[in-house]
Motif scaffolding. Sequence first.
Motif, PDB file in Angstrom:
ATOM      1  N   ALA A 304       3.151 -43.819  12.099  1.00 13.44           N
ATOM      2  CA  ALA A 304       4.633 -44.590  11.206  1.00 13.44           C
ATOM      3  C   ALA A 304       4.795 -45.926  12.324  1.00 13.44           C
ATOM      4  O   ALA A 304       4.927 -46.852  12.323  1.00 13.44           O
ATOM      5  CB  ALA A 304       5.349 -44.730  10.953  1.00 13.44           C
ATOM      6  N   MET A 308       5.402 -50.082  12.945  1.00 14.04           N
ATOM      7  CA  MET A 308       6.348 -50.770  12.884  1.00 14.04           C
ATOM      8  C   MET A 308       6.259 -51.804  14.260  1.00 14.04           C
ATOM      9  O   MET A 308       7.152 -52.780  13.651  1.00 14.04           O
ATOM     10  CB  MET A 308       7.114 -50.192  13.066  1.00 14.04           C
ATOM     11  CG  MET A 308       7.723 -49.110  11.106  1.00 14.04           C
ATOM     12  SD  MET A 308       9.026 -48.147  11.502  1.00 14.04           S
ATOM     13  CE  MET A 308       9.026 -47.053  12.164  1.00 14.04           C
ATOM     14  N   SER A 318      10.386 -45.348   9.056  1.00 15.25           N
ATOM     15  CA  SER A 318       9.928 -43.739   8.854  1.00 15.25           C
ATOM     16  C   SER A 318      10.450 -43.329   8.437  1.00 15.25           C
ATOM     17  O   SER A 318      10.058 -41.169   8.762  1.00 15.25           O
ATOM     18  CB  SER A 318       9.370 -43.775  10.609  1.00 15.25           C
ATOM     19  OG  SER A 318      10.650 -43.752  11.354  1.00 15.25           O
ATOM     20  N   LEU A 347       5.749 -43.965   6.325  1.00 14.96           N
ATOM     21  CA  LEU A 347       6.793 -44.843   6.253  1.00 14.96           C
ATOM     22  C   LEU A 347       7.203 -45.300   4.943  1.00 14.96           C
ATOM     23  O   LEU A 347       7.116 -45.049   3.848  1.00 14.96           O
ATOM     24  CB  LEU A 347       5.978 -46.316   6.304  1.00 14.96           C
ATOM     25  CG  LEU A 347       5.530 -46.750   7.637  1.00 14.96           C
ATOM     26  CD1 LEU A 347       4.773 -48.387   7.807  1.00 14.96           C
ATOM     27  CD2 LEU A 347       7.004 -46.872   8.380  1.00 14.96           C
TER      28      LEU A 347
END
Length: 390
Positions: A304, A308, A318, A347
Motif C-alpha cells: 500500500a 500511495m 492504509s 488501501l
Amino acid sequence: MIYLDNNATSRLDERVLDRMLPYLREDYANASSLQHKMGRHANQAIEEARNTIAKVLQTQPKEIFFTSSATESINMVLRGVFERYQSKGKHIITCQTEHKATLTTCEYLEKKGAKVTYLPVNKSGAIDLDELKNRITAQTILVSLMSVNNETGVIHPIKEIAEICQAKDVLFFCDSTQSIGKQAFDLTTYPIDICCLSAHKFHGPKGIGALFVRRKTKPIQIAPLITGGNQEQALRGGTYNVPSIVGMGTAILHTKEVDYTAIRQLRDYFEDRIQHEIEETIVNAQEAHRICNTSNITFRHVRANEIMTKISDIAVSSGSACVSGSRDSSHVLKAMGLTDEDAFCSLRFSLSKYSTAQEIDQTVEALKTAVSTIRQHSPIWQMYKKGLLG
C-alpha cells in the motif's frame, strides 16, 4: 488533490465555518461567565447546538454532553464505568476490530484488574450474536461495540446488540463515530445506553465531540475523566469551545441533506471498475452490510505504501489515521483472516458528499498506472505470475 480519506476527517462545510466565525471574532466570551450579556449569549449558543444535536438524534438535550473528541468520550466511558461499577463486576466485552481508542483503553483497564473479552469476527468482519449472549455474565458491566468499522465500513447490528444488552441488564456503549452523516441514525431506533460522535467526521470542525448518556430510572454512573468546574453537569470540566460546539450543531443539522444512495452508487462504481480493470484485487468485506462510503481494497503483492507514493495527488490511507505511523499491519484485516502480506497491500478509500464521478475515474486511472508500474518491476509479482507464490 483528490480527497478520498473522509473516514479520517472530512472537509469543513462552508456553512459551518460561516456559523462559527462570529464566535471567534465578536462573541468570544467564556460561556460560563453568566454575570454579563456576552457570556450569556455564548451559553445560549451552546444550548442551541445541544438542542439541535438532540433533535437530530431524537433524544433529549439533557442527554447530550460535549467533549473534545470521540477518543476522549471512549476513554471517559470505559474508565468511568469501570470505576463506578466494580461493586457489580469487572467484566467488559468488546471486539477485536474496534478502534484503537477502545482497544488501548481496555488494555490499560486490564492492568487495573478488568477482565476483557475481545469478540472475534468472521471473514466479513461480523460478530456472532450468540457468542455475545454467551459471553455476558453476572459480572459483566459494559458491552462496547462500534456501529461502523472505520477501516472496512462493516456495520454491526446495533439494534440487536442493544436488545441483547437490555435483556441481560448490561450497559451498552456504542462508538457511533463513523455512522453520523453516512446513514440514518436516531436513538429511538437504537436502544443504546451510551454513544459518542465526533464533528469532524461529518463536515464539522476538529476538536469537538459529543457523548449521549440515556436518562434512566436508575441513572447511569460514569466517573468524569476531566474534573474542574461544573460544566456539563460536572461530567466534563473545562472551558467551553463555543465556536466548535456551534459548528458541530450546524454540521449535524446538514447531515439530513446527505444522499446516501448517490454516495453508495459512486462507491460501487469505483469498486466495479477496480475489480474489472486491475487484476488480483479484492474488496474486503464486500458481501457484508457496509456503510455507503467506504471501500477497503487489497491489491495483491503490491504494498500500500508503494501505491500511495505513486498516487501522491490522491488522499487515501492504509488504515485508521490514528495508527498511520505504525509498522504493524491492520489489526482489523488480520482479525478478518487476512495474512500480514495482504493486509500490508490494502488501501482504504472513503468518499463524502463532495466526491464526484470525475474524481473516481481519475483515481481508477491513477491506480491502474501505479499498480501496473510497481508490478512490472516486482520480483514477487513475477514469481506469483509463474505460480511460485500463492
